[in-house]
Write a protein that holds these residues in place. Structure first.
Motif, PDB file in Angstrom:
ATOM      1  N   GLU A 162      34.580  44.591  39.002  1.00 23.28           N
ATOM      2  CA  GLU A 162      35.435  45.768  39.080  1.00 23.28           C
ATOM      3  C   GLU A 162      35.164  46.502  40.385  1.00 23.28           C
ATOM      4  O   GLU A 162      34.193  47.241  40.519  1.00 23.28           O
ATOM      5  N   THR A 163      36.028  46.261  41.359  1.00 27.79           N
ATOM      6  CA  THR A 163      35.871  46.865  42.673  1.00 27.79           C
ATOM      7  C   THR A 163      37.227  46.852  43.371  1.00 27.79           C
ATOM      8  O   THR A 163      38.238  46.440  42.780  1.00 27.79           O
ATOM      9  N   PHE A 164      37.258  47.294  44.613  1.00 32.09           N
ATOM     10  CA  PHE A 164      38.472  47.195  45.418  1.00 32.09           C
ATOM     11  C   PHE A 164      38.528  45.779  45.975  1.00 32.09           C
ATOM     12  O   PHE A 164      37.972  45.470  47.022  1.00 32.09           O
ATOM     13  N   GLY A 165      39.196  44.900  45.249  1.00 31.28           N
ATOM     14  CA  GLY A 165      39.170  43.477  45.538  1.00 31.28           C
ATOM     15  C   GLY A 165      39.542  43.087  46.950  1.00 31.28           C
ATOM     16  O   GLY A 165      38.860  42.255  47.573  1.00 31.28           O
ATOM     17  N   PRO A 166      40.629  43.651  47.528  1.00 33.09           N
ATOM     18  CA  PRO A 166      40.997  43.236  48.892  1.00 33.09           C
ATOM     19  C   PRO A 166      39.895  43.467  49.914  1.00 33.09           C
ATOM     20  O   PRO A 166      39.787  42.724  50.897  1.00 33.09           O
ATOM     21  N   ALA A 167      39.063  44.489  49.704  1.00 31.89           N
ATOM     22  CA  ALA A 167      37.954  44.741  50.630  1.00 31.89           C
ATOM     23  C   ALA A 167      36.774  43.824  50.350  1.00 31.89           C
ATOM     24  O   ALA A 167      35.988  43.505  51.256  1.00 31.89           O
ATOM     25  N   ALA A 168      36.623  43.398  49.111  1.00 36.07           N
ATOM     26  CA  ALA A 168      35.479  42.565  48.747  1.00 36.07           C
ATOM     27  C   ALA A 168      35.636  41.122  49.202  1.00 36.07           C
ATOM     28  O   ALA A 168      34.635  40.431  49.422  1.00 36.07           O
ATOM     29  N   VAL A 169      36.873  40.645  49.356  1.00 37.32           N
ATOM     30  CA  VAL A 169      37.090  39.240  49.729  1.00 37.32           C
ATOM     31  C   VAL A 169      36.382  38.884  51.033  1.00 37.32           C
ATOM     32  O   VAL A 169      35.618  37.903  51.084  1.00 37.32           O
ATOM     33  N   PRO A 170      36.557  39.627  52.139  1.00 36.50           N
ATOM     34  CA  PRO A 170      35.833  39.258  53.371  1.00 36.50           C
ATOM     35  C   PRO A 170      34.335  39.493  53.278  1.00 36.50           C
ATOM     36  O   PRO A 170      33.571  38.841  53.996  1.00 36.50           O
ATOM     37  N   VAL A 171      33.893  40.412  52.422  1.00 38.51           N
ATOM     38  CA  VAL A 171      32.448  40.591  52.217  1.00 38.51           C
ATOM     39  C   VAL A 171      31.845  39.327  51.629  1.00 38.51           C
ATOM     40  O   VAL A 171      30.750  38.894  51.998  1.00 38.51           O
ATOM     41  N   LEU A 172      32.581  38.714  50.730  1.00 36.08           N
ATOM     42  CA  LEU A 172      32.081  37.518  50.056  1.00 36.08           C
ATOM     43  C   LEU A 172      32.211  36.270  50.929  1.00 36.08           C
ATOM     44  O   LEU A 172      31.302  35.441  50.976  1.00 36.08           O
ATOM     45  N   GLN A 173      33.327  36.125  51.639  1.00 40.04           N
ATOM     46  CA  GLN A 173      33.595  34.848  52.303  1.00 40.04           C
ATOM     47  C   GLN A 173      34.081  35.013  53.742  1.00 40.04           C
ATOM     48  O   GLN A 173      34.697  34.112  54.293  1.00 40.04           O
ATOM     49  N   GLY A 174      33.795  36.127  54.352  1.00 38.62           N
ATOM     50  CA  GLY A 174      34.231  36.341  55.721  1.00 38.62           C
ATOM     51  C   GLY A 174      33.215  35.878  56.743  1.00 38.62           C
ATOM     52  O   GLY A 174      32.261  35.164  56.430  1.00 38.62           O
ATOM     53  N   THR A 175      33.421  36.304  57.982  1.00 39.74           N
ATOM     54  CA  THR A 175      32.517  35.984  59.080  1.00 39.74           C
ATOM     55  C   THR A 175      31.759  37.235  59.463  1.00 39.74           C
ATOM     56  O   THR A 175      32.352  38.250  59.827  1.00 39.74           O
ATOM     57  N   GLY A 176      30.450  37.169  59.366  1.00 41.92           N
ATOM     58  CA  GLY A 176      29.626  38.318  59.691  1.00 41.92           C
ATOM     59  C   GLY A 176      29.237  38.354  61.157  1.00 41.92           C
ATOM     60  O   GLY A 176      29.849  37.693  62.001  1.00 41.92           O
ATOM     61  N   MET A 177      28.204  39.147  61.423  1.00 42.36           N
ATOM     62  CA  MET A 177      27.689  39.284  62.780  1.00 42.36           C
ATOM     63  C   MET A 177      26.308  38.653  62.849  1.00 42.36           C
ATOM     64  O   MET A 177      25.729  38.265  61.837  1.00 42.36           O
ATOM     65  N   SER A 178      25.771  38.559  64.059  1.00 41.51           N
ATOM     66  CA  SER A 178      24.526  37.818  64.242  1.00 41.51           C
ATOM     67  C   SER A 178      23.310  38.565  63.715  1.00 41.51           C
ATOM     68  O   SER A 178      22.330  37.957  63.275  1.00 41.51           O
ATOM     69  N   GLY A 179      23.368  39.884  63.715  1.00 39.12           N
ATOM     70  CA  GLY A 179      22.194  40.646  63.320  1.00 39.12           C
ATOM     71  C   GLY A 179      22.010  40.723  61.821  1.00 39.12           C
ATOM     72  O   GLY A 179      22.979  40.812  61.053  1.00 39.12           O
ATOM     73  N   LEU A 180      20.759  40.688  61.383  1.00 38.45           N
ATOM     74  CA  LEU A 180      20.457  40.861  59.972  1.00 38.45           C
ATOM     75  C   LEU A 180      20.938  42.245  59.548  1.00 38.45           C
ATOM     76  O   LEU A 180      20.712  43.238  60.231  1.00 38.45           O
ATOM     77  N   GLY A 181      21.617  42.279  58.417  1.00 32.56           N
ATOM     78  CA  GLY A 181      22.192  43.531  57.942  1.00 32.56           C
ATOM     79  C   GLY A 181      23.693  43.571  58.071  1.00 32.56           C
ATOM     80  O   GLY A 181      24.347  44.464  57.522  1.00 32.56           O
ATOM     81  N   PHE A 182      24.271  42.593  58.810  1.00 31.18           N
ATOM     82  CA  PHE A 182      25.707  42.571  59.054  1.00 31.18           C
ATOM     83  C   PHE A 182      26.333  41.237  58.630  1.00 31.18           C
ATOM     84  O   PHE A 182      27.362  40.842  59.159  1.00 31.18           O
ATOM     85  N   ARG A 183      25.720  40.563  57.690  1.00 36.10           N
ATOM     86  CA  ARG A 183      26.187  39.231  57.327  1.00 36.10           C
ATOM     87  C   ARG A 183      26.985  39.263  56.033  1.00 36.10           C
ATOM     88  O   ARG A 183      26.959  40.246  55.303  1.00 36.10           O
ATOM     89  N   THR A 184      27.689  38.171  55.751  1.00 38.21           N
ATOM     90  CA  THR A 184      28.470  38.089  54.530  1.00 38.21           C
ATOM     91  C   THR A 184      27.720  37.247  53.496  1.00 38.21           C
ATOM     92  O   THR A 184      26.774  36.519  53.829  1.00 38.21           O
ATOM     93  N   LEU A 185      28.150  37.338  52.262  1.00 38.63           N
ATOM     94  CA  LEU A 185      27.375  36.727  51.183  1.00 38.63           C
ATOM     95  C   LEU A 185      27.404  35.203  51.243  1.00 38.63           C
ATOM     96  O   LEU A 185      26.368  34.559  51.062  1.00 38.63           O
ATOM     97  N   ALA A 186      28.568  34.629  51.484  1.00 37.70           N
ATOM     98  CA  ALA A 186      28.641  33.172  51.545  1.00 37.70           C
ATOM     99  C   ALA A 186      27.777  32.616  52.674  1.00 37.70           C
ATOM    100  O   ALA A 186      27.118  31.580  52.516  1.00 37.70           O
ATOM    101  N   GLU A 187      27.767  33.292  53.820  1.00 35.92           N
ATOM    102  CA  GLU A 187      26.950  32.831  54.947  1.00 35.92           C
ATOM    103  C   GLU A 187      25.480  32.730  54.562  1.00 35.92           C
ATOM    104  O   GLU A 187      24.770  31.824  55.007  1.00 35.92           O
ATOM    105  N   GLU A 188      25.018  33.663  53.747  1.00 32.25           N
ATOM    106  CA  GLU A 188      23.614  33.672  53.346  1.00 32.25           C
ATOM    107  C   GLU A 188      23.315  32.688  52.225  1.00 32.25           C
ATOM    108  O   GLU A 188      22.181  32.222  52.089  1.00 32.25           O
TER     109      GLU A 188
END
Length: 392
Positions: free
Chosen positions: A51-77
């Motif tokens: 239960e969340t704002f789904g459109p915003a959660a999609v890139p958090v889960l499967q998007g492209t993050g940044m190189s620094g720790l703290g800015f990554r996405t869940l799938a990448e990890e």
């Protein structure tokens, strides 16, 4: 075993949240619903709703993050990691998203992933989730119907009577502008309590903000005290989540004014740190972790260990996936009193499970059997309703 995929699936519908004139039942979030699937190289997969704002959660889960720790996405990890270590992965995901996460959408997404990992862990062991969480202590739990306040006393009374006829042992009415107009609140409560027999519990969830005319706002202290004075006359089983989530100490202050009322909270909170504040600062009687928001089962088990003297009743206002996770979690606790059962399911939330969990004649819901959580996703329905190009 390795994680091979983390797939967010955003579903779309055409129903709006709320209670509607002429409708026998209210509706949950029927316009958007997010599911998460975690797959492995051994064919095991875990599913969770969130239960969340789904459109915003999609890139958090499967998007492209940044190189620094703290800015990554869940799938990448997670890709390539061992799914059988959910607690360790939770800590690592928290650090991996710390600069833009820690609460909110990111924590909700982490909750869904965490639930999936616990389901995979149970499936890999060939046991149900409750066994994996420490042992199945019960096979069913008393259920209360969870719904929204209707607009009129007549409609509220009709709804309460309907849940009694269905066999629910308790009913929770929530939100719907309660706590703004004392006269209207009194009439609605009178209608509900008259329709509920003495052996059925009433829970009230006024919400911590209200729609007052054309604006949303938080009640002031005077309005909150007036609302509680009215509820004190009715003495519901609990009064839920009516204090601003960033000011938990107010619960403790109001408890001194209304010692006969029992307060419940937790659906707005995430992480063990937030729940410790509810125990230590707020002193609430009932803790309500929502497994799709709090940080998942990893956090819920921490809450149970940290607060053995508190009643724990999960908040579960979504699909039968969340009901299933909640039932297994509650089945493993030393004591459990209720399971929340969302009777206001939309076409989206009803359609996710292939077979629905049902209320038995004695007013209880059985804990699903089988490896994992025992709730099978209707993948054909999910594919037909998906809005993004997710595939699995």
């Amino acid at each position: 075993m390795k994680i091979t995929s983390v797939t967010p699936i955003l579903l779309g519908g055409d129903e709006r949240y709320g209670s509607h004139d002429g409708a026998a039942e209210a509706t949950d979030q029927g316009d958007r619903l997010l599911l998460v699937r975690v797959g492995t190289d051994e064919g095991l997969a875990g599913w969770s709703d969130v239960e969340t704002f789904g459109p915003a959660a999609v890139p958090v889960l499967q998007g492209t993050g940044m190189s620094g720790l703290g800015f990554r996405t869940l799938a990448e990890e997670l890709i390539g990691r061992d799914p059988l270590q959910p607690e360790r992965l939770w800590d690592e995901l928290y650090l991996a998203t710390a600069y833009y996460g820690r609460r909110g959408v990111v924590m909700h997404a982490m909750s869904a992933v965490d639930n999936c990992l616990w389901s995979i862990r149970a499936q890999a062991a060939g046991v149900d989730l409750a066994t994996t969480l420490g042992g199945r202590r019960r096979d069913r739990l008393p259920a209360y119907a969870s719904t929204l306040f209707r607009k009129t006393p007549h409609d509220n009374a009709a709804a309460a009577a309907r849940y009694v006829d269905l066999g629910f042992r308790g009913v929770k009415f929530g939100w719907g502008g309660f706590g703004v107009d004392p006269a209207r609140d009194r009439d609605n409560l009178a209608a509900i309590t008259e329709a509920l027999p003495a052996d059925r519990a009433l829970m009230v969830d006024p919400g911590w903000y209200v729609h007052d005319g054309d604006r949303a706002r938080v009640r002031d202290r005077r309005q909150t005290e007036a609302m509680l004075a009215l509820l004190d006359e009715v003495r519901p089983y609990w009064v839920e989540d009516f204090v601003h989530p960033e000011t938990p100490r107010v619960y403790c202050e109001l408890k001194t004014e209304f010692p006969s009322l029992r307060f419940a909270a937790g659906e707005q909170q995430s992480t063990i740190w937030d729940f410790r504040r509810l125990v230590e600062e707020a002193g609430v009687d009932v803790l309500q972790p929502d497994l799709s928001r709090c940080g998942g089962l990893t956090v819920a088990t921490q809450v149970a260990a940290a607060a053995p003297d508190r009643e724990i009743v999960t908040h579960s206002w979504l699909t039968d996936l969340l009901h299933g996770y909640s039932l297994h979690f509650l089945a493993a606790l030393p004591a459990a009193t209720w399971v929340e059962f969302n009777v206001a399911q939309s076409v989206l939330s009803r359609g996710v499970a292939r077979e629905h969990l049902r209320l038995d004649p004695d007013g209880t819901v059985a804990v699903p059997a089988g490896p994992g959580i025992g709730v099978e996703v209707d993948e054909d329905f999910v594919r037909a309703r998906r809005l993004n190009d997710a595939d699995w």
